[in-house]
Design a protein around this motif. Structure first.
Motif, PDB file in Angstrom:
ATOM      1  N   TRP A   1     -12.689   3.909   9.678  1.00  7.00           N
ATOM      2  CA  TRP A   1     -12.986   4.020   8.127  1.00  7.00           C
ATOM      3  C   TRP A   1     -13.810   4.600   7.681  1.00  7.00           C
ATOM      4  O   TRP A   1     -15.102   4.610   7.908  1.00  7.00           O
TER       5      TRP A   1
ATOM      6  N   ILE B   1       0.882  -1.147  -0.189  1.00  9.47           N
ATOM      7  CA  ILE B   1      -0.052   0.010   0.112  1.00  9.47           C
ATOM      8  C   ILE B   1       0.890   1.194  -0.063  1.00  9.47           C
ATOM      9  O   ILE B   1       2.162   1.272   0.626  1.00  9.47           O
TER      10      ILE B   1
ATOM     11  N   TRP C   1      -7.972  -4.615  -0.260  1.00  7.81           N
ATOM     12  CA  TRP C   1      -8.635  -3.434   0.072  1.00  7.81           C
ATOM     13  C   TRP C   1      -9.147  -3.637   1.724  1.00  7.81           C
ATOM     14  O   TRP C   1      -8.857  -2.773   2.462  1.00  7.81           O
TER      15      TRP C   1
ATOM     16  N   THR D   1      -1.407   8.230   0.302  1.00  9.38           N
ATOM     17  CA  THR D   1      -1.548   9.073  -0.728  1.00  9.38           C
ATOM     18  C   THR D   1      -1.743  10.570  -0.411  1.00  9.38           C
ATOM     19  O   THR D   1      -1.643  11.424  -0.963  1.00  9.38           O
TER      20      THR D   1
ATOM     21  N   ASP E   1      -5.001   8.831   3.849  1.00 10.40           N
ATOM     22  CA  ASP E   1      -5.743   8.105   2.781  1.00 10.40           C
ATOM     23  C   ASP E   1      -4.505   7.135   2.062  1.00 10.40           C
ATOM     24  O   ASP E   1      -3.553   7.626   2.170  1.00 10.40           O
ATOM     25  N   PHE E   2      -5.258   6.174   1.843  1.00 12.63           N
ATOM     26  CA  PHE E   2      -4.322   5.185   1.180  1.00 12.63           C
ATOM     27  C   PHE E   2      -4.869   4.454  -0.341  1.00 12.63           C
ATOM     28  O   PHE E   2      -5.940   4.660  -0.534  1.00 12.63           O
ATOM     29  N   ALA E   3      -4.056   3.874  -0.780  1.00 15.43           N
ATOM     30  CA  ALA E   3      -4.331   2.969  -2.073  1.00 15.43           C
ATOM     31  C   ALA E   3      -3.273   1.967  -2.222  1.00 15.43           C
ATOM     32  O   ALA E   3      -2.434   1.855  -1.197  1.00 15.43           O
TER      33      ALA E   3
ATOM     34  N   TYR F   1     -13.771   5.908   0.823  1.00 13.18           N
ATOM     35  CA  TYR F   1     -13.107   4.448   0.822  1.00 13.18           C
ATOM     36  C   TYR F   1     -11.617   4.293   1.201  1.00 13.18           C
ATOM     37  O   TYR F   1     -11.177   3.662   1.857  1.00 13.18           O
ATOM     38  N   PRO F   2     -10.983   5.647   0.620  1.00 11.98           N
ATOM     39  CA  PRO F   2      -9.448   5.509   1.107  1.00 11.98           C
ATOM     40  C   PRO F   2      -8.884   6.124   2.294  1.00 11.98           C
ATOM     41  O   PRO F   2      -7.786   5.975   2.838  1.00 11.98           O
ATOM     42  N   HIS F   3     -10.078   6.753   2.965  1.00 11.50           N
ATOM     43  CA  HIS F   3      -9.792   7.512   4.390  1.00 11.50           C
ATOM     44  C   HIS F   3      -9.959   6.599   5.493  1.00 11.50           C
ATOM     45  O   HIS F   3     -10.541   5.712   5.762  1.00 11.50           O
TER      46      HIS F   3
ATOM     47  N   TRP G   1      -6.924   2.198  -6.726  1.00 17.31           N
ATOM     48  CA  TRP G   1      -8.033   2.119  -5.669  1.00 17.31           C
ATOM     49  C   TRP G   1      -9.188   0.977  -6.170  1.00 17.31           C
ATOM     50  O   TRP G   1     -10.213   1.350  -6.059  1.00 17.31           O
TER      51      TRP G   1
END
Length: 184
Positions: free
Chosen positions: A151, A67, A137, A70, A111-113, A160-162, A123
């Motif tokens: 989340w 991961i 994910w 971001t 935030d992630f990806a 969703y990324p948060h 994503w």
């Protein structure tokens, strides 16, 4: 009849009740207003969030999931620029909050990806790069929740990324200068 022996009229009772009501309203309003503390705004991720971000990356890697974070700390100005997307600027709406209204602005959110083997950032919530039959994910989300993050995918407005740690503090608390302890 002398002034000292007059009976109160209905109008004087109404006036008395209005004045008392106004006094009670002012008193209870002042009791509910927190005094704003004069503390500087954060300029980076909170140390606990930073530490748990690194744990998240490592634990995901241990499961065969790569991961990338971001986004982390964001200034109010950066938040306002994101808020403008899909409104006064071109692009899709990516946030529902202005500067000062996001946990990113206080160093409490990331935030992630996912990162593919060839280095692309994606994503893709269905991706199963470690081939264990589970979406990468959601495996990352489970790790994050285990670390105490909440989340954005659980919210009404899905983000969703948060991931964030609020330490029991609301945005209003943070605006008023309350800050979480530097360590858990």
């Amino acid at each position: 009849m002398s002034a000292s022996k007059r009976k109160p009229t209905a109008n004087s009772w109404i006036l008395f009740l209005l004045v008392m009501g106004a006094c009670l309203f002012i008193y209870f309003q002042s009791e509910n207003v927190k005094e704003k503390k004069n503390v500087p705004l954060p300029t980076k991720l909170h140390p606990v969030v930073e530490k748990d971000k690194e744990k998240l990356i490592k634990r995901a890697k241990d499961k065969g999931i790569s991961i990338v974070v971001t986004d982390g700390f964001r200034t109010f100005k950066e938040q306002d620029k994101l808020y403008a997307k899909g409104r006064s600027e071109e692009g899709d709406i990516v946030t529902t909050v202005r500067g000062g209204e996001s946990y990113h602005n206080y160093g409490l959110a990331i935030d992630f990806a996912l990162k593919t083997t060839n280095g692309d950032v994606v994503w893709d919530m269905q991706r199963d790069s470690n081939r264990n039959g589970k979406a990468d994910w959601m495996e990352v989300v489970a790790i994050a929740k285990d670390l105490g993050f909440s989340w954005g995918g659980d919210w009404e407005f899905k983000d969703y990324p948060h991931l964030q740690k609020d330490f029991g503090l609301s945005i209003e608390d943070l605006k008023n200068g309350d800050r979480p302890p530097e360590q858990e």
